[in-house]
Write a protein that holds these residues in place. Structure first.
Motif, PDB file in Angstrom:
ATOM      1  N   VAL A 103       0.816  -1.217   0.000  1.00 29.66           N
ATOM      2  CA  VAL A 103       0.000   0.000   0.000  1.00 29.66           C
ATOM      3  C   VAL A 103       0.848   1.266   0.000  1.00 29.66           C
ATOM      4  O   VAL A 103       0.560   2.224  -0.719  1.00 29.66           O
ATOM      5  N   THR A 104       1.914   1.268   0.798  1.00 26.21           N
ATOM      6  CA  THR A 104       2.707   2.496   0.967  1.00 26.21           C
ATOM      7  C   THR A 104       3.959   2.547   0.097  1.00 26.21           C
ATOM      8  O   THR A 104       4.538   3.613  -0.105  1.00 26.21           O
ATOM      9  N   GLY A 105       4.393   1.390  -0.389  1.00 27.67           N
ATOM     10  CA  GLY A 105       5.655   1.353  -1.138  1.00 27.67           C
ATOM     11  C   GLY A 105       6.868   1.406  -0.240  1.00 27.67           C
ATOM     12  O   GLY A 105       7.994   1.553  -0.704  1.00 27.67           O
ATOM     13  N   LYS A 106       6.627   1.277   1.073  1.00 31.78           N
ATOM     14  CA  LYS A 106       7.713   1.287   2.055  1.00 31.78           C
ATOM     15  C   LYS A 106       7.521   0.116   3.021  1.00 31.78           C
ATOM     16  O   LYS A 106       6.395  -0.326   3.247  1.00 31.78           O
ATOM     17  N   PRO A 107       8.580  -0.405   3.597  1.00 32.28           N
ATOM     18  CA  PRO A 107       9.980   0.008   3.430  1.00 32.28           C
ATOM     19  C   PRO A 107      10.550  -0.449   2.088  1.00 32.28           C
ATOM     20  O   PRO A 107      10.151  -1.493   1.566  1.00 32.28           O
ATOM     21  N   THR A 108      11.485   0.324   1.576  1.00 26.12           N
ATOM     22  CA  THR A 108      12.084  -0.017   0.288  1.00 26.12           C
ATOM     23  C   THR A 108      12.884  -1.313   0.361  1.00 26.12           C
ATOM     24  O   THR A 108      13.148  -1.926  -0.666  1.00 26.12           O
ATOM     25  N   PHE A 109      13.266  -1.717   1.594  1.00 29.67           N
ATOM     26  CA  PHE A 109      13.973  -2.991   1.733  1.00 29.67           C
ATOM     27  C   PHE A 109      13.145  -4.142   1.170  1.00 29.67           C
ATOM     28  O   PHE A 109      13.681  -5.098   0.615  1.00 29.67           O
ATOM     29  N   ILE A 110      11.814  -4.009   1.276  1.00 27.88           N
ATOM     30  CA  ILE A 110      10.940  -5.043   0.722  1.00 27.88           C
ATOM     31  C   ILE A 110      10.622  -4.758  -0.741  1.00 27.88           C
ATOM     32  O   ILE A 110      10.769  -5.624  -1.603  1.00 27.88           O
ATOM     33  N   THR A 111      10.189  -3.527  -1.040  1.00 23.61           N
ATOM     34  CA  THR A 111       9.680  -3.229  -2.382  1.00 23.61           C
ATOM     35  C   THR A 111      10.746  -3.307  -3.476  1.00 23.61           C
ATOM     36  O   THR A 111      10.407  -3.515  -4.644  1.00 23.61           O
ATOM     37  N   ARG A 112      11.991  -3.168  -3.131  1.00 28.52           N
ATOM     38  CA  ARG A 112      13.040  -3.264  -4.157  1.00 28.52           C
ATOM     39  C   ARG A 112      13.200  -4.688  -4.678  1.00 28.52           C
ATOM     40  O   ARG A 112      13.852  -4.913  -5.698  1.00 28.52           O
ATOM     41  N   TYR A 113      12.565  -5.649  -3.992  1.00 25.94           N
ATOM     42  CA  TYR A 113      12.649  -7.047  -4.417  1.00 25.94           C
ATOM     43  C   TYR A 113      11.421  -7.478  -5.222  1.00 25.94           C
ATOM     44  O   TYR A 113      11.181  -8.659  -5.401  1.00 25.94           O
ATOM     45  N   ARG A 114      10.630  -6.497  -5.697  1.00 24.92           N
ATOM     46  CA  ARG A 114       9.431  -6.801  -6.479  1.00 24.92           C
ATOM     47  C   ARG A 114       9.803  -7.598  -7.725  1.00 24.92           C
ATOM     48  O   ARG A 114      10.785  -7.299  -8.401  1.00 24.92           O
ATOM     49  N   ILE A 115       8.993  -8.621  -8.040  1.00 19.02           N
ATOM     50  CA  ILE A 115       9.286  -9.485  -9.186  1.00 19.02           C
ATOM     51  C   ILE A 115       8.830  -8.838 -10.489  1.00 19.02           C
ATOM     52  O   ILE A 115       9.608  -8.686 -11.426  1.00 19.02           O
TER      53      ILE A 115
END
Length: 333
Positions: A103-115
Motif C-alpha cells: 500500500v505504501t511502497g515502504k519500506p524499500t527494503f521489501i519493495t526493491r525485491y518486487r518481481i
C-alpha cells in the motif's frame, strides 16, 4: 522392414523417455526435499538443544501440558485454537507486513525485491479491499466449517489430543508425507480448475491478479477454496491421525508458504516465489507447489526458457535478482 517395427520403436522410445523423465523428476525432488530437511533439522535441533539446556527441561512438552491443563482438556477448544486461530494469526501477521509495503511502497527494503517491476506500485486499494474481504470470507465461512468434520476424524484416530507431544523426528516424517500429499492433490485439482468450463466460472476469480500479492493466496471462489486450497492441506493430517501440535504447525507453514508464493517479492533467504508468480503471469505454466509434477508433465517448459527460471532460487545476498539477472532488453520493432 518388419511391419509395425517403426511404430514399436517409437513406442519404446516414448516409454524410455517418460521413464527417464520420471527418474529425473524423482532425483530433483529427492535432492530439494532432502536438502530442505537437513537444513530444517539442523536449525530445529539447535533451537531444541538450546531451549532444553537453558530451561533444564523439556520446554515444549511442559508448555503443552500447561496449555492442555489450562483448557481443562476441552478438545474442541484446543482444536479450534490450534487448527484455526494460530494459522490465521500466522497468515495475517505475515501478510500484514507485506500489505504495508504493497500500500505504501515502504519500506524499500521489501519493495526493491518486487518481481514484476512496475506492477502493484502501489497496489489498487479497491481491488485490495475486495481481496481482503474474500480472503476473510473464505476463512470464516469455508475453512472454519470444514474443521468440524476434520475434528471428528481426528477424534476417531484418538491421538490428536494426546498429552504427549510427537517427537521431532516423527514430525519430520509427517511433514514429508503432508508435503507429498499436498503436491499431488494441489497439482491435479489446480489443473482441473483450469479446464475452460471450470475456469470461466470458478478459477478466473483467482487469476484476476496477474501480479499477485500475499493475501491473494486465498482470494478464490469458495468451490476452489474447498477443493484446491483447503483439502490438499487437510488430507495429510487426516490420513496420519496427527497431533494437534503437528496440525497447527503444518497449517501455519502451508499458509505462510503459499503467501510467499503469491507475495510478488523475491526476498532474501525465503523460498523463491518466481515459479507461482510466473503461473499468474502466463496462466498455463507451473501448476504445482514443488514443481516436480510440472517437470514430469511438461507444464514448466516455457518457464524453463525464461529469466524467471534462472532467478528461481533462494536469494542468499541482498542484491535483488531482478538486478543481477535482469530481463533481456526488448528488441525494437
Amino acid at each position: 522392414k518388419v511391419p509395425g517395427q517403426d511404430t514399436a520403436a517409437r513406442a519404446y522410445s516414448c516409454c524410455f523417455s517418460q521413464g527417464e523423465k520420471l527418474w529425473d523428476a524423482l532425483k530433483i525432488s529427492a535432492y530439494v526435499f532432502s536438502t530442505g530437511l537437513l537444513m530444517f533439522t539442523a536449525l530445529v535441533n539447535s533451537v531444541s538443544w538450546f531451549m532444553q539446556n537453558i530451561t533444564l527441561g523439556n520446554f515444549w512438552q511442559t508448555a503443552w501440558l500447561e496449555f492442555y491443563n489450562m483448557m481443562e482438556g476441552d478438545e474442541w477448544t484446543i482444536f479450534l485454537l490450534g487448527a484455526a486461530l494460530v494459522p490465521a494469526l500466522a497468515f495475517w501477521g505475515f501478510n500484514g507486513i507485506l500489505l504495508v509495503a504493497d500500500v505504501t511502497g515502504k519500506p524499500t527494503f521489501i519493495t526493491r525485491y518486487r518481481i514484476q517491476l512496475g506492477k502493484n506500485d502501489p497496489v489498487d486499494t479497491k481491488k485490495l479491499r475486495q481481496a481482503i474481504y474474500t480472503a476473510l470470507g473464505n476463512q470464516f465461512f469455508v475453512s472454519l466449517p470444514m474443521l468440524v468434520p476434520m475434528f471428528h476424524v481426528m477424534q476417531w484416530w484418538g491421538n490428536t489430543f494426546s498429552k504427549e507431544l510427537p517427537t521431532f523426528q516423527w514430525f519430520l516424517v509427517e511433514l514429508s508425507i503432508f508435503t507429498v500429499v499436498e503436491e499431488i492433490l494441489f497439482y491435479y485439482t489446480h489443473r482441473l480448475v483450469h479446464h475452460p468450463v471450470l475456469y470461466k466460472h470458478i478459477h478466473k476469480k483467482h487469476h484476476e491478479w496477474t501480479a499477485p500479492i500475499g493475501v491473494v493466496s486465498i482470494y478464490a471462489h469458495p468451490v476452489e477454496h474447498i477443493v484446491s486450497n483447503t483439502l490438499p492441506v487437510m488430507i495429510g493430517p487426516m490420513i496420519m491421525g496427527s497431533h494437534i501440535a503437528s496440525i497447527s504447525a503444518w497449517f501455519s507453514l502451508a499458509l505462510i508458504t503459499t503467501s510467499i508464493s503469491h507475495c510478488g517479492y523475491h526476498l532474501p533467504f525465503l523460498p523463491s516465489p518466481e515459479f507461482h508468480d510466473f503461473h499468474h503471469l502466463k496462466f498455463n505454466q507451473c501448476y504445482g507447489v514443488l514443481g516436480v509434477l510440472d517437470y514430469l508433465h511438461g507444464t514448466d517448459r516455457v518457464f524453463r526458457q525464461t529469466k524467471a527460471f534462472e532467478r528461481h532460487k533462494v536469494l542468499l545476498g541482498l542484491t535483488p535478482l531482478s538486478e543481477s539477472i535482469p530481463e533481456a532488453p526488448k528488441r525494437a520493432e
